[in-house]
Design an enzyme around this catalytic site. Structure first.
Site, mmCIF file in Angstrom:
data_model
loop_
_atom_site.group_PDB
_atom_site.id
_atom_site.type_symbol
_atom_site.label_atom_id
_atom_site.label_comp_id
_atom_site.label_asym_id
_atom_site.label_seq_id
_atom_site.Cartn_x
_atom_site.Cartn_y
_atom_site.Cartn_z
ATOM 1 N N GLU A 154 18.991 12.218 48.407
ATOM 2 C CA GLU A 154 19.524 13.275 47.534
ATOM 3 C C GLU A 154 20.580 12.652 46.637
ATOM 4 O OE1 GLU A 154 20.681 17.086 49.186
ATOM 5 O OE2 GLU A 154 19.079 16.961 50.701
ATOM 6 N N GLU A 173 21.197 16.276 56.730
ATOM 7 C CA GLU A 173 22.639 16.553 56.719
ATOM 8 C C GLU A 173 23.089 17.150 58.060
ATOM 9 O OE1 GLU A 173 23.956 18.542 53.099
ATOM 10 O OE2 GLU A 173 23.327 16.834 51.894
HETATM 11 O O1 AHR Z 1 20.005 19.835 47.080
HETATM 12 C C1 AHR Z 1 20.723 20.962 47.469
HETATM 13 C C2 AHR Z 1 21.343 20.817 48.842
HETATM 14 O O2 AHR Z 1 22.303 19.815 48.817
HETATM 15 C C3 AHR Z 1 20.416 20.413 49.951
HETATM 16 O O3 AHR Z 1 19.729 21.471 50.497
HETATM 17 C C4 AHR Z 1 21.345 19.814 50.952
HETATM 18 O O4 AHR Z 1 20.736 18.844 51.755
HETATM 19 C C5 AHR Z 1 22.479 19.263 50.103
HETATM 20 O O5 AHR Z 1 23.712 19.619 50.595
#
Ligand code: AHR
Length: 522
Positions: free
Chosen positions: A325, A201
């Site tokens: 994610e 990110e």
């Molecule tokens: O999964 C929780 C968080 O969500 C992670 O650390 C981040 O990459 C995302 O914003």
């Protein structure tokens, strides 16, 4: 003859014609046509990947209890969690973050545990960690699980040298300062590490970079990540936040940038009610049930939008989209640390898992990996722990039921189904995908999103004949049914017999709010 006729009919169906003319393949409202004799792309097992971050009780307490713990463990890794995860056939595990990854300095987590530097986890709860779980412990975990390591390097606050040395420490078999250090720490042989992410990110917690800036930084980092001793890295560039196609375009359009990675990540969470208020994981009404699935289904459009960009610059599909994610993000359980992201998991999450996995399967030619967030005790977990207790969530059961799709070949399907309408909004009531495995067995995974209606789905199976049909179902009496530490089996899979097979047509009676996997064999 029958087969070729069937395929022509299927193509007609795909092109929108409602007239089949074929006895036994009439278009009904709820119909899933499965073409069994023309398998397509391999559904990468990596789509069934998981994510473990130093966040709340994911690593510390959920996975790692230390060798001295009273909780039964193997090299400090709790046995109950380990054995349960083995059933899932976890293909790869992402670590150490998430946002944590871009604050993590790997050298803090090697060497004798008593001498490791304690650090403050600034992103998640401000807690102090003793770094007793580091590189060696993570690699041991992957060995015990029989899965690939997916390591996320630190771009946000790390150096090129630091990342390059981590790869050398992990994978080099030569005599060098890093390999000597590794040997001093008890590991002679290099490990194999395939998946390696260059930042996380970086448009947000990983440095708040613009796409152009990140593209250049990624080129610099990636240039220095070597393939040592026969190890072949699959470098994953930080990709877009949800639907940000501009980010994807920036990384894909320049051949020099494109050459520096093999995969590009995508993060997408379903946050019902928005980031400020979110919603409870267990106390919700049909509006939130419906809205969760509406948001889940959006990922199909998001993937398509990034695919369109990638297809322009990479028509041969050499670059993978790695959804590393995804999942439902609800409010934390009352009374728990807001920074620990601990949420319960209900039948709603099970259907979310089925929707997402079916969508990823359908995009198998481009989606080469995915990691649900997160594996234990954080967000949409497959496992929850409390001290020495462990519970398997409804999401766990869906991952176990769906693992038959891992490395199987996607079958073409055409789904026509009734709408599920709520408060004037509409989504499909059924989610589905199908694959054929190396043994010729076909698996059809279905979910009924409607919480109040059984749906009968007619599935003409075209091109092959199957004699034996078996099935498994996950369902519950209420939308918000969940497994707790006291009642661990409220939502659990059962054998399923609500189907018939006649003249090549499988008819499945899908109970309301259910997930079903059907197996066809010859
Ligand atoms: O999964 C929780 C968080 O969500 C992670 O650390 C981040 O990459 C995302 O914003």
């Amino acid at each position: 003859m029958k087969n070729s006729l069937s395929i022509i009919l299927f193509l007609l169906l795909m092109s929108g014609s409602e007239s089949t003319g074929q006895k036994g393949i009439a278009v009904t409202v709820n119909q899933l046509v499965v073409v069994a004799n023309n398998p397509g792309a391999i559904i990468s097992k990596d789509i069934y990947g998981h994510f473990s971050e130093h966040l709340g009780a994911c690593i510390y307490g959920g996975i790692w209890v230390g060798k001295e713990s009273k909780i039964p463990n193997t090299y400090g890794i709790r046995n109950d969690v380990l054995f349960a995860l083995r059933e899932l056939k976890v293909p790869n595990l992402r670590w150490p973050g998430g946002c944590f990854a871009d604050t993590y300095h790997w050298k803090d987590g090697i060497g004798p545990q008593s001498k490791r530097a304690s650090i403050v986890n600034t992103y998640w709860g401000g807690v102090t960690e003793d770094n007793s779980f580091g590189t060696h412990e993570f690699m041991k975990l992957t060995e015990l699980l029989g899965c690939d390591a997916y390591i996320n390097g630190n771009v946000g606050s790390g150096t090129v040298r630091e990342m390059a040395e981590w790869v050398e420490y992990l994978t080099s078999g030569s005599d060098s300062p890093m390999t000597r250090l590794r040997k001093e720490n008890g590991r002679d042989e290099p490990w194999k590490v395939r998946l390696f992410a260059v930042g996380n990110e970086n448009w947000g917690c990983g440095g708040n970079m613009t796409a152009e800036f990140y593209g250049n930084v990624m080129r610099q980092f990636s240039t220095n990540l070597n393939n040592y001793s026969g190890n072949q890295l699959y470098r994953v560039a930080c990709g877009p936040n949800g639907s940000d196609v501009q980010w994807t375009e920036t990384l894909m359009k320049d051949p020099g940038t494109r050459a520096m990675f093999q995969g590009i990540s995508l993060h997408y969470y379903s946050v019902v009610n928005g980031w400020d208020s979110k919603g409870s994981a267990t106390k919700f009404d049909e509006r939130e049930w419906f809205e969760t699935f509406r948001l889940n289904l959006e990922i199909d459009n998001i993937i398509k939008s990034h695919e369109a960009v990638m297809n322009r610059y990479d028509p041969d599909k050499t670059k993978g989209l790695i959804v590393d994610e995804w999942g439902n993000w609800f409010s934390v359980e009352p009374g728990t640390n807001p920074g620990f992201l601990f949420q319960q998991n209900t039948m709603r999450d099970a259907i979310t898992a089925a929707i997402n996995l079916n969508i990823f399967n359908q995009h198998a030619d481009r989606v080469k990996g995915a990691n649900i967030a997160q594996i234990v005790n954080v967000l949409q977990s497959v496992i929850l722990t409390e001290n020495d207790k462990m519970v398997l969530t409804p999401t766990y059961h869906v991952f176990r039921m769906f693992n038959v799709h891992q490395n199987a070949r996607l079958l073409k399907t055409d789904l026509r189904c009734e709408d599920y309408t709520f408060a004037g909004k509409t989504i499909p009531s059924i989610s589905a995908s199908a694959s054929v495995d190396n043994n010729g067995k076909v698996h059809i995974s279905l979910a009924n999103l409607n919480p109040g209606k059984q749906i009968t789905v007619s599935c003409p199976v075209i091109g092959e004949e199957y004699k034996t049909v078996t099935g498994e179902i996950l369902s519950a009496s209420t939308m918000n049914a969940f497994n707790s530490f006291d009642k661990t089996d409220v939502v659990k899979p059962a054998g399923f017999s609500g189907f018939t097979m006649k003249d090549g047509i499988l008819t499945v009676n899908l109970p309301s709010k259910s997930v079903v996997v059907i197996e066809l064999s010859k």
